[in-house]
Design a protein around this motif. Sequence first.
Motif, PDB file in Angstrom:
ATOM      1  N   SER A  42       2.685  20.625  -3.654  1.00 28.85           N
ATOM      2  CA  SER A  42       2.801  20.046  -4.989  1.00 28.85           C
ATOM      3  C   SER A  42       1.440  19.511  -5.413  1.00 28.85           C
ATOM      4  O   SER A  42       1.002  18.456  -4.931  1.00 28.85           O
ATOM      5  CB  SER A  42       3.857  18.927  -4.995  1.00 28.85           C
ATOM      6  N   ASP A  43       0.772  20.235  -6.287  1.00 31.42           N
ATOM      7  CA  ASP A  43      -0.549  19.807  -6.755  1.00 31.42           C
ATOM      8  C   ASP A  43      -0.465  18.495  -7.529  1.00 31.42           C
ATOM      9  O   ASP A  43      -1.370  17.660  -7.448  1.00 31.42           O
ATOM     10  CB  ASP A  43      -1.170  20.897  -7.640  1.00 31.42           C
ATOM     11  N   PHE A  44       0.628  18.315  -8.287  1.00 31.70           N
ATOM     12  CA  PHE A  44       0.789  17.094  -9.072  1.00 31.70           C
ATOM     13  C   PHE A  44       0.915  15.876  -8.164  1.00 31.70           C
ATOM     14  O   PHE A  44       0.217  14.870  -8.352  1.00 31.70           O
ATOM     15  CB  PHE A  44       2.019  17.201  -9.974  1.00 31.70           C
ATOM     16  N   LEU A  45       1.816  15.967  -7.165  1.00 29.00           N
ATOM     17  CA  LEU A  45       2.028  14.839  -6.243  1.00 29.00           C
ATOM     18  C   LEU A  45       0.763  14.527  -5.466  1.00 29.00           C
ATOM     19  O   LEU A  45       0.395  13.361  -5.288  1.00 29.00           O
ATOM     20  CB  LEU A  45       3.182  15.150  -5.291  1.00 29.00           C
ATOM     21  N   PHE A  46       0.064  15.578  -4.995  1.00 32.46           N
ATOM     22  CA  PHE A  46      -1.175  15.350  -4.248  1.00 32.46           C
ATOM     23  C   PHE A  46      -2.234  14.711  -5.146  1.00 32.46           C
ATOM     24  O   PHE A  46      -2.951  13.808  -4.704  1.00 32.46           O
ATOM     25  CB  PHE A  46      -1.709  16.659  -3.678  1.00 32.46           C
ATOM     26  N   SER A  47      -2.336  15.159  -6.398  1.00 34.04           N
ATOM     27  CA  SER A  47      -3.323  14.600  -7.324  1.00 34.04           C
ATOM     28  C   SER A  47      -3.072  13.118  -7.564  1.00 34.04           C
ATOM     29  O   SER A  47      -4.020  12.317  -7.616  1.00 34.04           O
ATOM     30  CB  SER A  47      -3.291  15.359  -8.650  1.00 34.04           C
ATOM     31  N   VAL A  48      -1.794  12.751  -7.704  1.00 37.68           N
ATOM     32  CA  VAL A  48      -1.449  11.345  -7.948  1.00 37.68           C
ATOM     33  C   VAL A  48      -1.789  10.489  -6.732  1.00 37.68           C
ATOM     34  O   VAL A  48      -2.455   9.449  -6.846  1.00 37.68           O
ATOM     35  CB  VAL A  48       0.046  11.202  -8.307  1.00 37.68           C
ATOM     36  N   THR A  49      -1.316  10.912  -5.539  1.00 40.97           N
ATOM     37  CA  THR A  49      -1.542  10.121  -4.325  1.00 40.97           C
ATOM     38  C   THR A  49      -3.022  10.084  -3.951  1.00 40.97           C
ATOM     39  O   THR A  49      -3.564   9.018  -3.620  1.00 40.97           O
ATOM     40  CB  THR A  49      -0.731  10.685  -3.150  1.00 40.97           C
ATOM     41  N   PHE A  50      -3.683  11.221  -4.030  1.00 38.13           N
ATOM     42  CA  PHE A  50      -5.100  11.271  -3.665  1.00 38.13           C
ATOM     43  C   PHE A  50      -5.955  10.521  -4.679  1.00 38.13           C
ATOM     44  O   PHE A  50      -6.913   9.825  -4.312  1.00 38.13           O
ATOM     45  CB  PHE A  50      -5.562  12.725  -3.562  1.00 38.13           C
ATOM     46  N   GLY A  51      -5.604  10.642  -5.977  1.00 35.04           N
ATOM     47  CA  GLY A  51      -6.345   9.925  -7.015  1.00 35.04           C
ATOM     48  C   GLY A  51      -6.224   8.418  -6.860  1.00 35.04           C
ATOM     49  O   GLY A  51      -7.217   7.692  -6.981  1.00 35.04           O
ATOM     50  N   TYR A  52      -5.001   7.946  -6.585  1.00 37.41           N
ATOM     51  CA  TYR A  52      -4.788   6.510  -6.379  1.00 37.41           C
ATOM     52  C   TYR A  52      -5.569   6.031  -5.155  1.00 37.41           C
ATOM     53  O   TYR A  52      -6.206   4.970  -5.185  1.00 37.41           O
ATOM     54  CB  TYR A  52      -3.302   6.231  -6.195  1.00 37.41           C
ATOM     55  N   PHE A  53      -5.524   6.816  -4.070  1.00 35.53           N
ATOM     56  CA  PHE A  53      -6.227   6.456  -2.843  1.00 35.53           C
ATOM     57  C   PHE A  53      -7.732   6.374  -3.093  1.00 35.53           C
ATOM     58  O   PHE A  53      -8.403   5.429  -2.656  1.00 35.53           O
ATOM     59  CB  PHE A  53      -5.916   7.478  -1.747  1.00 35.53           C
ATOM     60  N   CYS A  54      -8.282   7.344  -3.807  1.00 39.47           N
ATOM     61  CA  CYS A  54      -9.722   7.354  -4.090  1.00 39.47           C
ATOM     62  C   CYS A  54     -10.117   6.178  -4.971  1.00 39.47           C
ATOM     63  O   CYS A  54     -11.188   5.579  -4.783  1.00 39.47           O
ATOM     64  CB  CYS A  54     -10.110   8.667  -4.772  1.00 39.47           C
ATOM     65  N   TYR A  55      -9.271   5.832  -5.942  1.00 42.03           N
ATOM     66  CA  TYR A  55      -9.545   4.698  -6.819  1.00 42.03           C
ATOM     67  C   TYR A  55      -9.668   3.408  -6.007  1.00 42.03           C
ATOM     68  O   TYR A  55     -10.618   2.635  -6.190  1.00 42.03           O
ATOM     69  CB  TYR A  55      -8.430   4.569  -7.857  1.00 42.03           C
ATOM     70  N   GLU A  56      -8.723   3.185  -5.111  1.00 41.37           N
ATOM     71  CA  GLU A  56      -8.763   1.983  -4.283  1.00 41.37           C
ATOM     72  C   GLU A  56      -9.948   2.006  -3.321  1.00 41.37           C
ATOM     73  O   GLU A  56     -10.547   0.971  -3.022  1.00 41.37           O
ATOM     74  CB  GLU A  56      -7.452   1.833  -3.495  1.00 41.37           C
ATOM     75  N   PHE A 197       0.395 -12.265  -7.457  1.00 43.02           N
ATOM     76  CA  PHE A 197       1.476 -11.496  -6.848  1.00 43.02           C
ATOM     77  C   PHE A 197       1.615 -10.106  -7.465  1.00 43.02           C
ATOM     78  O   PHE A 197       1.965  -9.149  -6.768  1.00 43.02           O
ATOM     79  CB  PHE A 197       2.795 -12.263  -6.932  1.00 43.02           C
ATOM     80  N   TRP A 198       1.314  -9.956  -8.758  1.00 44.36           N
ATOM     81  CA  TRP A 198       1.335  -8.623  -9.355  1.00 44.36           C
ATOM     82  C   TRP A 198       0.211  -7.759  -8.794  1.00 44.36           C
ATOM     83  O   TRP A 198       0.392  -6.556  -8.557  1.00 44.36           O
ATOM     84  CB  TRP A 198       1.225  -8.726 -10.876  1.00 44.36           C
ATOM     85  N   THR A 199      -0.945  -8.350  -8.589  1.00 41.73           N
ATOM     86  CA  THR A 199      -2.063  -7.620  -7.974  1.00 41.73           C
ATOM     87  C   THR A 199      -1.725  -7.233  -6.538  1.00 41.73           C
ATOM     88  O   THR A 199      -2.014  -6.110  -6.093  1.00 41.73           O
ATOM     89  CB  THR A 199      -3.340  -8.478  -7.997  1.00 41.73           C
ATOM     90  N   TYR A 200      -1.105  -8.175  -5.838  1.00 44.32           N
ATOM     91  CA  TYR A 200      -0.684  -7.929  -4.455  1.00 44.32           C
ATOM     92  C   TYR A 200       0.289  -6.755  -4.408  1.00 44.32           C
ATOM     93  O   TYR A 200       0.168  -5.851  -3.572  1.00 44.32           O
ATOM     94  CB  TYR A 200      -0.013  -9.195  -3.894  1.00 44.32           C
ATOM     95  N   LEU A 201       1.248  -6.758  -5.334  1.00 41.27           N
ATOM     96  CA  LEU A 201       2.265  -5.707  -5.375  1.00 41.27           C
ATOM     97  C   LEU A 201       1.662  -4.354  -5.745  1.00 41.27           C
ATOM     98  O   LEU A 201       2.119  -3.309  -5.274  1.00 41.27           O
ATOM     99  CB  LEU A 201       3.355  -6.091  -6.383  1.00 41.27           C
ATOM    100  N   SER A 202       0.612  -4.365  -6.574  1.00 39.99           N
ATOM    101  CA  SER A 202      -0.014  -3.107  -7.000  1.00 39.99           C
ATOM    102  C   SER A 202      -0.679  -2.363  -5.846  1.00 39.99           C
ATOM    103  O   SER A 202      -0.945  -1.161  -5.947  1.00 39.99           O
ATOM    104  CB  SER A 202      -1.049  -3.384  -8.096  1.00 39.99           C
ATOM    105  N   GLN A 203      -0.951  -3.081  -4.745  1.00 38.59           N
ATOM    106  CA  GLN A 203      -1.578  -2.452  -3.579  1.00 38.59           C
ATOM    107  C   GLN A 203      -0.562  -1.941  -2.560  1.00 38.59           C
ATOM    108  O   GLN A 203      -0.945  -1.363  -1.545  1.00 38.59           O
ATOM    109  CB  GLN A 203      -2.537  -3.452  -2.924  1.00 38.59           C
TER     110      GLN A 203
END
Length: 403
Positions: A42-56, A197-203
């Motif tokens: 799934s290119d979409f799922l990988f793009s979302v997970t990998f993009g979020y990981f790279c952002y962090e 707590f919202w920042t904590y939850l976002s991680q």
Amino acid sequence: MDGGKKNKGIERKRVKLDDSTRAFQWNKLFMSTLGLWPAKPSDFLFSVTFGYFCYEMVLEYIDLLLFIDDLEHVILNLTENVAFTELLVRMITMRLYIREFGQLISKATRDIEENKYNDEERKVLIAYHKKSKLYMKLLVINTGITATSYYAKPLLEQFGEIVEYFGSQKNENTTFIFLLPYRFHTFYELNDASTYFWTYLSQLPFLYISWMSQSASDCLMVALVYHVSGQIAVLATRITNIDTDPSKCTKQLHDVVRSQARLLRMGRIIEKAFSAMLLSQLMGGTILICILGYQILACLANGERAILISLVSYIILVLLILYAYCSIAETLITESTRLCEAYYNCKWYDMVGKNAKIIIFCMARSQKPLQLTAGKFSVFCLTTFTNTVKASMGYLSVLRTVM
């Protein structure tokens, strides 16, 4: 009556061997969560997970650069940064070689489903797949415990204060430190509990993605390497038992040569695909053992038990992963070496000249054992594990002197 018992025994053995495919079913579960299952990517799922990981990860690197002059802060940052960089390499590796992994998994599953093994060979395969599932369980459970405890560490350290702050009789005078689970730079001030707590939850998604990517890559390598090792062990048994009768020997030799060539190709693909990942694991493991050892000694000196539990769990995971990789790599080398010995131990001296020459060529081809390498220059084996730990202890001694 005897025929019925025999059929039941055969069926039981078949079930046990078919159960070996469960290791690849676990791989499907972990890789699918990242969109990396080769049969259905799934290119979409990988793009979302990998993009979020790279952002962090970018936020983690920013934090490192901003406090580069503070050695204590740098050490704390590298405790996470090194491990997360390893995970980044793992995700990239699984994506780049998704096609090759699909072919390897397909071949391994077909080997099990064909079930063309006698009792002795079946026992060997079942034993290897049991080891594979044991390592996979240990790695997944330990990764989950470590990742969860690390994420929850800031809350556990101030659990009493937080409960008092949000208790039935809310105490406005109660304060707690706004500590986040990871050292990701924030571009805004954490000056109230709600924002904190919202920042904590976002991680929280980062915890899930890191756990799945670590588990997926670990389980994939363990399953594939142990499968190839088991197939080589089976092939060695068949080579030793080659019939010297010319009418049977030629066909058996041709089957053996085809099997050996196929396993050598699988082994080389595995070595190539995991080379970068093993290099990052070797370098990262050395750094992490050193840094975590330093932090554990500091916690023991200061009596910080809450942090100590998380750090001990972390260093155990690092050592377990490194040992698991070195152990399965050692097994692959050992079984590949036994293949050459199997050719020598078969009754080649009773075979006709043509078949004896084939044995000689096969023996020469098996002189160089299959192995796992880190970046194509360092061979993974049990000696690698001891050398890595020894080097980490040397760096720890230097770090303590400097600090």
